[in-house]
Design a protein around this motif. Structure first.
Motif, PDB file in Angstrom:
ATOM      1  N   LEU A   1      13.219  -7.649   2.889  1.00  0.00           N
ATOM      2  CA  LEU A   1      12.643  -6.424   2.310  1.00  0.00           C
ATOM      3  C   LEU A   1      12.507  -5.303   3.341  1.00  0.00           C
ATOM      4  O   LEU A   1      11.888  -5.489   4.392  1.00  0.00           O
ATOM      5  CB  LEU A   1      11.255  -6.722   1.739  1.00  0.00           C
TER       6      LEU A   1
ATOM      7  N   ARG B   1       7.235  -2.959  -3.500  1.00  0.00           N
ATOM      8  CA  ARG B   1       8.240  -3.369  -2.502  1.00  0.00           C
ATOM      9  C   ARG B   1       8.595  -2.263  -1.536  1.00  0.00           C
ATOM     10  O   ARG B   1       9.149  -2.501  -0.473  1.00  0.00           O
ATOM     11  CB  ARG B   1       9.536  -3.765  -3.198  1.00  0.00           C
TER      12      ARG B   1
ATOM     13  N   THR C   1       9.083 -11.626  -7.737  1.00  0.00           N
ATOM     14  CA  THR C   1       8.179 -10.504  -7.462  1.00  0.00           C
ATOM     15  C   THR C   1       7.689 -10.646  -6.023  1.00  0.00           C
ATOM     16  O   THR C   1       7.843 -11.719  -5.412  1.00  0.00           O
ATOM     17  CB  THR C   1       6.945 -10.538  -8.384  1.00  0.00           C
ATOM     18  N   LEU C   2       7.047  -9.585  -5.543  1.00  0.00           N
ATOM     19  CA  LEU C   2       6.510  -9.627  -4.183  1.00  0.00           C
ATOM     20  C   LEU C   2       5.515 -10.784  -4.025  1.00  0.00           C
ATOM     21  O   LEU C   2       5.519 -11.504  -3.018  1.00  0.00           O
ATOM     22  CB  LEU C   2       5.831  -8.283  -3.924  1.00  0.00           C
ATOM     23  N   LYS C   3       4.708 -10.961  -5.054  1.00  0.00           N
ATOM     24  CA  LYS C   3       3.707 -12.022  -4.997  1.00  0.00           C
ATOM     25  C   LYS C   3       4.389 -13.399  -4.909  1.00  0.00           C
ATOM     26  O   LYS C   3       3.981 -14.281  -4.154  1.00  0.00           O
ATOM     27  CB  LYS C   3       2.852 -11.941  -6.273  1.00  0.00           C
TER      28      LYS C   3
ATOM     29  N   ASP D   1       3.317  -5.182  -6.764  1.00  0.00           N
ATOM     30  CA  ASP D   1       4.756  -5.322  -6.523  1.00  0.00           C
ATOM     31  C   ASP D   1       5.349  -4.052  -5.895  1.00  0.00           C
ATOM     32  O   ASP D   1       6.464  -3.648  -6.230  1.00  0.00           O
ATOM     33  CB  ASP D   1       5.487  -5.670  -7.829  1.00  0.00           C
TER      34      ASP D   1
ATOM     35  N   LEU E   1       5.252  -9.180   5.973  1.00  0.00           N
ATOM     36  CA  LEU E   1       4.989 -10.357   5.142  1.00  0.00           C
ATOM     37  C   LEU E   1       4.914 -11.627   5.995  1.00  0.00           C
ATOM     38  O   LEU E   1       4.093 -12.511   5.748  1.00  0.00           O
ATOM     39  CB  LEU E   1       6.080 -10.515   4.076  1.00  0.00           C
TER      40      LEU E   1
ATOM     41  N   GLU F   1      14.447 -12.237  -2.447  1.00  0.00           N
ATOM     42  CA  GLU F   1      14.483 -11.182  -3.474  1.00  0.00           C
ATOM     43  C   GLU F   1      15.731 -11.280  -4.340  1.00  0.00           C
ATOM     44  O   GLU F   1      15.726 -10.838  -5.489  1.00  0.00           O
ATOM     45  CB  GLU F   1      14.283  -9.781  -2.888  1.00  0.00           C
TER      46      GLU F   1
ATOM     47  N   THR G   1      12.987 -13.314   3.589  1.00  0.00           N
ATOM     48  CA  THR G   1      13.130 -12.067   2.841  1.00  0.00           C
ATOM     49  C   THR G   1      13.668 -10.962   3.763  1.00  0.00           C
ATOM     50  O   THR G   1      13.367 -10.953   4.960  1.00  0.00           O
ATOM     51  CB  THR G   1      11.770 -11.610   2.256  1.00  0.00           C
TER      52      THR G   1
ATOM     53  N   ILE H   1       0.874  -5.991  -2.709  1.00  0.00           N
ATOM     54  CA  ILE H   1       1.542  -7.233  -3.139  1.00  0.00           C
ATOM     55  C   ILE H   1       1.321  -7.445  -4.638  1.00  0.00           C
ATOM     56  O   ILE H   1       2.262  -7.691  -5.395  1.00  0.00           O
ATOM     57  CB  ILE H   1       1.027  -8.439  -2.305  1.00  0.00           C
TER      58      ILE H   1
END
Ligand SMILES: NC(=O)c1ccc[n+]([C@@H]2O[C@H](COP(=O)([O-])OP(=O)(O)OC[C@H]3O[C@@H](n4cnc5c(N)ncnc54)[C@H](O)[C@@H]3O)[C@@H](O)[C@H]2O)c1
Length: 396
Positions: A102, A178, A124-126, A176, A186, A119, A100, A173
């Motif tokens: 992010l 972000r 989603t973040l989860k 979400d 992460l 992403e 990722t 998380i």
């Protein structure tokens, strides 16, 4: 043992793999590895120099590690090509998984494109966390360490609601958020949560936020960071004590660094550069106990590729108030000074885990520019601390 590298396809990560393989095949000796010094001989009983590698990256993930190292080699010729040819089959078997990006900043988004990130799949973040975790757990065993060698991120603003506690971080998380987490956080999160010792070789925040320190303590897993101390800062923190021991007053210290390559391109972006400058700048004052005037600069110089050059100028005052000058030039291949430390850190962290250590391992400060939870920046003292810690652990 196994080593998972976040940023596997970078020049530091890939050179660590090449070095370990070359030593194993008798193509190179162990010069440059601290962990192979005779005083650390017993480390081989806990963490032998025998690794399997995996990792995440965010570009060229359709390629294998041999192709990636060839690309780095074309630009840098950083070691004997015959070594690479002899490792071809081995390196072709290693492929990065998609990571990722992010909040990795413009430097990464612009200079490393086209990117392949989780992403981009609309997760989603989860779900991103679940994917990272799945990749890591498919690879990991009881003797696995993970190290972040990905590009330097901008430093996010500390938000106590999401960064101060593990509960807050996990809520970010779930919700979400972000905007509140970065890739390096992460990576630390998925490693520590699963009992995998983790190190941050970059100046990115990663496991240094209180939420993740809490996680490491709770799970009972060791971690270390930040930012490998490999070049100019290694010399600075070795030399600055000399001025202190001789009661010479440092009036000013200028360090001007130029480098090319991907790392240099990313650091050419102000946001990504900031954490690196802070990391390099503060060490002199920490060692001297006062803060002389300093200039610390890093600039992109394309034709140098991975050949980083640092010019340092130190203005100091001696007996009778007389002012004098000291200059040095550090001219090194960045990946060649950094890669062995990645292997060293992994081995010492596995020892720490086997001896039941948890939380920040301050005694590994020797390897970092901005060591966590300690004010000891003096390389000589850090080395003594490392030795003592090691001796105590292996004789316990
Ligand atoms: N002497 C040194 O070289 C040295 C010393 C201390 C720290 N570092 C740090 O180590 C890191 C790696 O240095 P390098 O010279 O190998 O740089 P590099 O640019 O060659 O490699 C970075 C790698 O990380 C990948 N990457 C970027 N963002 C990612 C993300 N979010 N997730 C997964 N992969 C990602 C890139 O695609 C690239 O393959 C940098 O942060 C650098 O500042 C290097």
């Amino acid at each position: 043992m196994k080593l998972w590298l976040f940023g596997l396809y970078g020049i530091v990560g890939s050179t660590a793999v090449v070095g370990e393989r070359a030593i194993k095949k008798g193509l190179s000796d162990t010069t440059g590895l601290v962990s192979e010094l005779p005083i650390f001989e017993r480390l081989k009983d806990y963490a032998p120099l025998d690794f399997q590698f995996g990792g995440h990256d965010i570009r060229e993930i359709d390629k294998n590690l041999f192709q990636i190292v060839e690309e780095h080699w074309e630009l840098n010729q950083h070691f004997d090509y015959r070594i690479l040819l002899k490792l071809k089959e081995d390196l072709e078997k290693i492929k990065a998984k998609k990571g990722t990006a992010l909040n990795c900043g413009e430097g990464v988004l612009e200079e490393l494109k086209p990117l392949s990130t989780l992403e981009d799949e609309g997760l989603t973040l989860k779900e991103i966390v679940e994917r990272l975790e799945k990749d890591l757990l498919e690879f990991a065993d009881n003797e696995t360490v993970a190290i972040n060698v990905a590009s330097t991120e901008p430093t996010p603003e500390f938000d106590p609601e999401y960064h101060a506690t593990l509960e807050g971080f996990e809520r970010a998380i779930e919700e979400d958020r972000r905007d509140k987490v970065t890739a390096s956080m992460l990576y630390a999160y998925v490693s520590l949560k699963n009992g995998i010792p983790f190190a941050n070789f970059t100046p990115s925040v990663s496991s240094s936020i209180p939420a993740l320190k809490e996680l490491a303590e709770r799970v009972g897993v060791p971690h270390a960071g930040n930012d490998g101390k490999t070049g100019e800062t290694l010399v600075k923190t070795t030399l600055a004590p000399m001025f202190a021991y001789r009661n010479l007053k440092v009036l000013g210290w200028m360090g001007y660094n130029i480098l090319g390559d991907l790392d240099g391109k990313v650091l050419a972006h102000e946001q990504n550069k900031r954490s690196k400058i802070v990391s390099k700048d503060k060490v002199v004052g920490k060692i001297l106990g006062y803060y002389p005037y300093t200039i610390t600069e890093i600039n992109y110089f394309p034709s140098l590729q991975d050949n980083k050059t640092a010019f340092d100028f130190i203005h100091f005052q001696g007996f009778l108030g007389t002012k004098m000058k000291f200059y040095f030039i550090w001219d090194a291949i960045d990946a060649i000074v950094a890669a062995p430390l990645v292997l060293d850190i992994a081995r010492f962290l596995l020892l720490a885990k086997k001896k039941g250590q948890k939380g920040v391992v301050k005694e590994l400060a020797f390897f970092f520019k901005s060591p966590m939870d300690t004010d000891e920046y003096n390389t000589h003292r850090q080395f003594e601390i490392l030795k003592k810690w090691f001796e105590a652990l292996v004789s316990s």
